[in-house]
Design an enzyme around this catalytic site. Structure first.
Site, PDB file in Angstrom:
ATOM      1  N   ASP A 204       0.849  -1.188   0.000  1.00 24.70           N
ATOM      2  CA  ASP A 204       0.000   0.000   0.000  1.00 24.70           C
ATOM      3  C   ASP A 204       0.886   1.240   0.000  1.00 24.70           C
ATOM      4  O   ASP A 204       2.119   1.126  -0.061  1.00 24.70           O
ATOM      5  CB  ASP A 204      -0.932  -0.004   1.227  1.00 24.70           C
ATOM      6  N   ASP A 206       1.363   4.794   2.350  1.00 23.13           N
ATOM      7  CA  ASP A 206       0.946   5.371   3.633  1.00 23.13           C
ATOM      8  C   ASP A 206       1.356   6.843   3.732  1.00 23.13           C
ATOM      9  O   ASP A 206       2.487   7.194   3.398  1.00 23.13           O
ATOM     10  CB  ASP A 206       1.617   4.599   4.787  1.00 23.13           C
ATOM     11  N   ASP A 323      -3.291   4.266   2.885  1.00 18.67           N
ATOM     12  CA  ASP A 323      -3.609   4.596   4.278  1.00 18.67           C
ATOM     13  C   ASP A 323      -3.284   6.062   4.530  1.00 18.67           C
ATOM     14  O   ASP A 323      -2.185   6.516   4.226  1.00 18.67           O
ATOM     15  CB  ASP A 323      -2.771   3.744   5.252  1.00 18.67           C
TER      16      ASP A 323
HETATM   17  P1  GTP Z   1       4.264  -2.347   2.889  1.00 20.70           P
HETATM   18  O1  GTP Z   1       2.990  -1.577   2.927  1.00 20.70           O
HETATM   19  O2  GTP Z   1       4.045  -3.758   2.477  1.00 20.70           O
HETATM   20  O3  GTP Z   1       5.328  -1.686   2.080  1.00 20.70           O
HETATM   21  O4  GTP Z   1       4.857  -2.391   4.383  1.00 20.70           O
HETATM   22  P2  GTP Z   1       4.729  -1.268   5.479  1.00 20.70           P
HETATM   23  O5  GTP Z   1       5.915  -1.352   6.344  1.00 20.70           O
HETATM   24  O6  GTP Z   1       4.428   0.062   4.879  1.00 20.70           O
HETATM   25  O7  GTP Z   1       3.493  -1.811   6.323  1.00 20.70           O
HETATM   26  P3  GTP Z   1       2.071  -1.165   6.632  1.00 20.70           P
HETATM   27  O8  GTP Z   1       1.592  -0.278   5.549  1.00 20.70           O
HETATM   28  O9  GTP Z   1       1.181  -2.301   6.990  1.00 20.70           O
HETATM   29  O10 GTP Z   1       2.301  -0.348   7.943  1.00 20.70           O
HETATM   30  C1  GTP Z   1       3.151   0.766   8.009  1.00 20.70           C
HETATM   31  C2  GTP Z   1       3.464   1.087   9.423  1.00 20.70           C
HETATM   32  O11 GTP Z   1       2.286   1.497  10.096  1.00 20.70           O
HETATM   33  C3  GTP Z   1       4.020  -0.107  10.194  1.00 20.70           C
HETATM   34  O12 GTP Z   1       5.074   0.351  10.988  1.00 20.70           O
HETATM   35  C4  GTP Z   1       2.903  -0.532  11.084  1.00 20.70           C
HETATM   36  O13 GTP Z   1       3.381  -0.980  12.325  1.00 20.70           O
HETATM   37  C5  GTP Z   1       2.129   0.742  11.252  1.00 20.70           C
HETATM   38  N1  GTP Z   1       0.705   0.450  11.421  1.00 20.70           N
HETATM   39  C6  GTP Z   1      -0.112  -0.217  10.593  1.00 20.70           C
HETATM   40  N2  GTP Z   1      -1.350  -0.285  11.096  1.00 20.70           N
HETATM   41  C7  GTP Z   1      -1.307   0.358  12.266  1.00 20.70           C
HETATM   42  C8  GTP Z   1      -2.269   0.653  13.270  1.00 20.70           C
HETATM   43  O14 GTP Z   1      -3.420   0.274  13.197  1.00 20.70           O
HETATM   44  N3  GTP Z   1      -1.833   1.391  14.325  1.00 20.70           N
HETATM   45  C9  GTP Z   1      -0.550   1.828  14.421  1.00 20.70           C
HETATM   46  N4  GTP Z   1      -0.171   2.548  15.472  1.00 20.70           N
HETATM   47  N5  GTP Z   1       0.368   1.560  13.512  1.00 20.70           N
HETATM   48  C10 GTP Z   1      -0.001   0.838  12.452  1.00 20.70           C
HETATM   49 MN    MN Z   2       2.664   0.364   3.788  1.00 21.46          MN
HETATM   50 MN    MN Z   3      -0.437   0.678   5.594  1.00 19.83          MN
END
Ligand code: GTP
Ligand code: MN
Ligand code: MN
Length: 399
Positions: A204, A206, A323
């Site tokens: 995704d 973020d 996100d």
């Molecule tokens: P990819 O999207 O696959 O590239 O990996 P990513 O590291 O970006 O993972 P992800 O988008 O799932 O999450 C990004 C960061 O947000 C990570 O450090 C998660 O721990 C954090 N995160 C995701 N969901 C939540 C949540 O509901 N609450 C909090 N506090 N942190 C979150």
């Molecule tokens: Mn991500």
């Molecule tokens: Mn995410």
């Protein structure tokens, strides 16, 4: 002996947040195996085992050279008997029998397929599998009513299971920027998650949004979402409120990892021409080769484009998970640190804070249990300093 151990430990300390982990991994053959077992454990409601495998994999990711002999692992932290057996198996046989067995198990395959649907977690997938549902066609033929997220997840299954490129992330960033600037000029947008850590692809994109004047960010998310919706950029969105500010006695001691920001889980409709400037040729020439054992579900669900259009890959847009998080400027550093990841790095930061420093870290604040007070910070560097940790930049948080 003791000196030798100390030396190893100084190279690889036991908490991932004490280590620098770049994307350059010399031990993918081992870390892939351990990660798969971690994933299987997590999908099977065995989080403890999952974390153990994740920690073991993270230690190997931090090494500066490939492991060629078990003896090289002497003195390294977080390598339990099970993980060592897996590594040994890979060293001696080129693959781990447990990993191969897991990969081929009907249960694991079904869990992967079903949790590959946005909005479907391990619990739901487990329930469906117990009812004999192992594939998407079986799910569609079943009488199950899917919630809105799952419907969207199923509808855009192929797009959402195709990794998002940095170019696509940048294109989404431009759209988000436009949306935010239209509803609150002066607001700031920061790329977080994997792309901030330098990853080339992600599941995704973020973003963290704030405004330099405390309070100006209140109510921002619904306006951004409306703008995006009015321009036709959203295929799905679910916004959740910030309940952190709503407790009357001021910020409560951060007690859970649950997030309480205004946040939006969404699926963007990214026009193909929106990433023209940055587009990699691969997105154009992608021919959907035989997936490596992954299920292919072309034309499972009726889409706006006709089947032939889809097959010719002429759909003029693609679905991308996005996100969005809004944070007040006073919590920005904590939100930035908490949402940059990796997930294991975050988990280890909180474990370090709690176990080694008697502090509670969340994406909102840092509380010192010994002094009974919050420790303020306006940058990630300050938070690491409060925690008594050397600063680790995002590109080295890929644990
Ligand atoms: P990819 O999207 O696959 O590239 O990996 P990513 O590291 O970006 O993972 P992800 O988008 O799932 O999450 C990004 C960061 O947000 C990570 O450090 C998660 O721990 C954090 N995160 C995701 N969901 C939540 C949540 O509901 N609450 C909090 N506090 N942190 C979150
Ligand atoms: Mn991500
Ligand atoms: Mn995410």
């Amino acid at each position: 002996q003791v000196d030798e151990l100390k030396e190893v430990e100084s190279i690889v300390p036991s908490y991932a947040c004490q280590r620098r982990t770049t994307l350059e991994n010399h031990n993918t053959v081992f870390t892939d195996a351990l990660s798969l077992l971690a994933e299987n454990a997590e999908l099977s409601d065995e989080d403890g085992r999952g974390v153990a495998f994740r920690r073991a994999a993270a230690v190997l990711k931090a090494l500066h050279s490939p492991v060629t002999d078990l003896l090289q692992l002497r003195g390294l932290p977080c390598l339990g008997g099970h993980s060592l057996r897996v590594i040994k198996d890979v060293l001696e046989n080129g693959a781990s029998s447990e990993v191969e067995c897991t990969k081929q198990s009907e249960r694991f395959k079904a869990l992967k397929v079903l949790t590959g649907i946005f909005g479907v977690g391990a619990k739901t997938a487990e329930r469906w599998i117990r009812e004999g549902i192992h594939s998407l066609p079986q799910l569609q033929d079943s009488a199950h009513t899917l919630n809105r997220a799952q419907q969207a997840g199923l509808e855009h299954y192929d797009d959402l299971n195709q990794p998002v490129t940095k170019a696509e992330g940048d294109a989404i960033g431009e759209i988000v920027e436009k949306a935010v600037m239209s509803v609150l000029p002066g607001a700031q947008i920061t790329l977080i998650g994997g792309f901030r850590r330098g990853k080339l692809t992600g599941h995704d994109v973020d973003f963290l949004i704030t405004h330099p004047e405390e309070g100006r960010e209140v109510g921002l998310m619904p306006k951004v979402v409306s703008w995006l919706e009015s321009k036709g950029f959203l295929l799905y969105q679910k916004t959740t409120r910030n309940s952190y500010l709503e407790s009357k006695d001021g910020p409560a001691r951060p007690s859970s990892n649950m997030d309480r920001f205004e946040r939006c889980f969404s699926i963007f409709k990214l026009p193909e021409d929106a990433k023209e400037g940055t587009k990699q040729t691969e997105t154009l020439t992608e021919e959907t080769p035989e997936d490596t054992g992954r299920l292919t579900t072309p034309s499972l669900v009726r889409d706006e484009g006709s089947e032939s259009t889809k097959r010719a890959n002429l759909k003029p847009w693609r679905a991308v998970r996005v996100d969005l998080v809004v944070s007040p400027i006073s919590q920005f550093a904590f939100a930035l640190l908490g949402w940059t990841g990796s997930k294991l790095f975050e988990r280890e930061l909180r474990r370090w804070a709690g176990h080694e420093k008697a502090m509670s870290l969340s994406s909102h604040a840092l509380y010192d249990n010994t002094q009974s007070k919050y420790l303020r910070a306006s940058s990630e560097e300050e938070i690491f300093a409060h925690l008594g940790l050397e600063y680790i930049p995002p590109s080295e948080r890929n644990a």
